[in-house]
Design an enzyme around this catalytic site. Sequence first.
Site, PDB file in Angstrom:
ATOM      1  CE  LYS A   1      -2.487   3.238   2.641  1.00 48.84           C
ATOM      2  NZ  LYS A   1      -2.022   4.252   1.697  1.00 48.84           N
TER       3      LYS A   1
ATOM      4  CD  GLU B   1      13.426   3.282   9.843  1.00 52.02           C
ATOM      5  OE1 GLU B   1      13.856   4.155  10.615  1.00 52.02           O
ATOM      6  OE2 GLU B   1      13.807   2.099   9.831  1.00 52.02           O
TER       7      GLU B   1
ATOM      8  CB  CYS C   1      13.198   9.785   8.113  1.00 55.85           C
ATOM      9  SG  CYS C   1      11.907   9.048   7.198  1.00 55.85           S
TER      10      CYS C   1
ATOM     11  CD  GLU D   1       9.909  13.766  11.251  1.00 58.67           C
ATOM     12  OE1 GLU D   1       8.804  13.225  11.447  1.00 58.67           O
ATOM     13  OE2 GLU D   1      10.867  13.189  10.712  1.00 58.67           O
TER      14      GLU D   1
HETATM   15  C1  UN1 Z   1      13.939   8.608   4.472  1.00 63.30           C
HETATM   16  O1  UN1 Z   1      14.039   9.809   4.548  1.00 63.30           O
HETATM   17  O2  UN1 Z   1      12.928   8.045   4.889  1.00 63.30           O
HETATM   18  O3  UN1 Z   1      19.819   8.573   3.763  1.00 63.30           O
HETATM   19  C2  UN1 Z   1      14.943   7.720   3.823  1.00 63.30           C
HETATM   20  C3  UN1 Z   1      18.968   9.105   3.048  1.00 63.30           C
HETATM   21  C4  UN1 Z   1      18.265   8.275   2.012  1.00 63.30           C
HETATM   22  C5  UN1 Z   1      17.110   7.545   2.616  1.00 63.30           C
HETATM   23  C6  UN1 Z   1      16.193   8.426   3.416  1.00 63.30           C
HETATM   24  N1  UN1 Z   1      19.195   7.341   1.430  1.00 63.30           N
HETATM   25  O4  UN1 Z   1      18.678  10.270   3.185  1.00 63.30           O
END
Ligand code: UN1
Length: 492
Positions: free
Chosen positions: A174, A249, A283, A383
């Site tokens: 999804k 995550e 993230c 965040e």
């Molecule tokens: C994310 O932001 O969920 O290290 C992943 C990084 C990328 C992956 C980010 N290779 O910023």
Amino acid sequence: MVEEFGLFIGGHWTIPEHAHRFHTRSPSTGEELGHFVAATTADVGRAVTAAREALPAWRALPAPRRGEILLAAARIFRERKEALGRRVTQEMGKVIAEGLGDVQEAIDFVEYMAGEGRRMAGETVPSELPGKFCMTVRQPKGVVAAITPWNFPTAIPNWKIAAALIAGNTVVFKPASSTSLCGAHVVKVYEDAGLPPGVLNLVTGSGGVVGDALLTDPRVNAISFTGGVETGREVYAKGARGLKSVHLELGGKNPQIVLNDAQQDLALEGLLFGAFGSAGQRCTATSRLILEKGIYREFLEKLVARVERLKVGDPLDPSMEMGPVASEDQERKILGYMEAARKEGDRLLTGGRKLTGGAYDRGYFLAPTVFETTHGHRISKEEIFGPVLAVLRVDDFAEAVRVANDVDYGLSSSIYTRDVNVAYQAVDRLEAGITYVNAPTIGAEVQLPFGGIKNTGNGGREAGSVALEEFTEIKTVFVDYSGRLQKAQIDR
Ligand code: UN1
């Protein structure tokens, strides 16, 4: 051109009768990009049935053979890199170099996991009894639900799908609804690579309906979710009720520490990439700059001058350094944080507003923003997931580490210093799943584990060979070839 996709269930693209539809739009121009089916609980049930039915044959296929199909998929991703990268940029808004990077990360990961098909190692250990052999083997968990975010609409689905598939699981996928087009194209690649029907299924639609149906279906064995912390808590709680394996995550509040002895220009370039790459919607984005007092003024001056020169605009134009944020919701949320910062008395150094006029009016363009803040204020702790950098001044390295660690998240972290001892001390002490030395907080490579501590997750890691932990069960095997009954713990 508007593309249309149905659900992909049991190897067929289907548009159920009376289906509700939704569409995705470009956040930079507002143009419609794709039409999709909003799956119902019953549709999700059919997808899970298809995944269940495909499981015995898929798990019986030797892992190296499964790897061959992944390699075929990687080849197709490579052939379509340009087209898929453009779609990422159109649908999500990151600049084209990063859209292509998103696809490259998928290619890298799928190839890497294909190789895992010839490893998938267990262990052998000695028995306490003679004529007895002890080992472990990895077996699939079963049906995996992959629920993925919009910020890496090609890479992150593949982190989950390829790892699940190589281990012999079947998958119901999804994608985030706002990047359904990228999600559908990922599935099409696997279809074209010859993946057997039912091994990978696509259900588009809202988290409330589709996500919920996956989380509560007793035939789903494992969930892999990337997204926000509040949704993550719900996913965990719902999965727990069914005793499912849940991998989460979630967010980050990643610091870049710059010490007095740092190579300043390097630190500055890293910061710009970390904070404003993907318009801060990673993230791993750098959302805090923790600056030692000796270079504070000087570094900030250079930073502001450089941020003001960042080129923001059409993300398909290769000369642009930042595109729009991904949606109206995102825009509202980020502007809300700018407002909160002002209310708390944080000093705006640059940006702090929506960009307007000309082509900006068609999309969600925000000015790259820098605030000087005080530790404890909202933008220093929460965040933001946008192009907003919070700057904090510290007296020394010890305070830098204290401030860096005093947040609820622990995904990525970075330190710029020329002192190797201090760099290693930072590696020891920074509370994060990832620490970079003299490099920005973004830029993880697929052959290494990715994940974090505290509210960033629940202990698991994606990518690297440890990704298999989330997608396999360990079976312990004892083979007694002595020809007699031997009793562990009793025969001595
Ligand atoms: C994310 O932001 O969920 O290290 C992943 C990084 C990328 C992956 C980010 N290779 O910023």
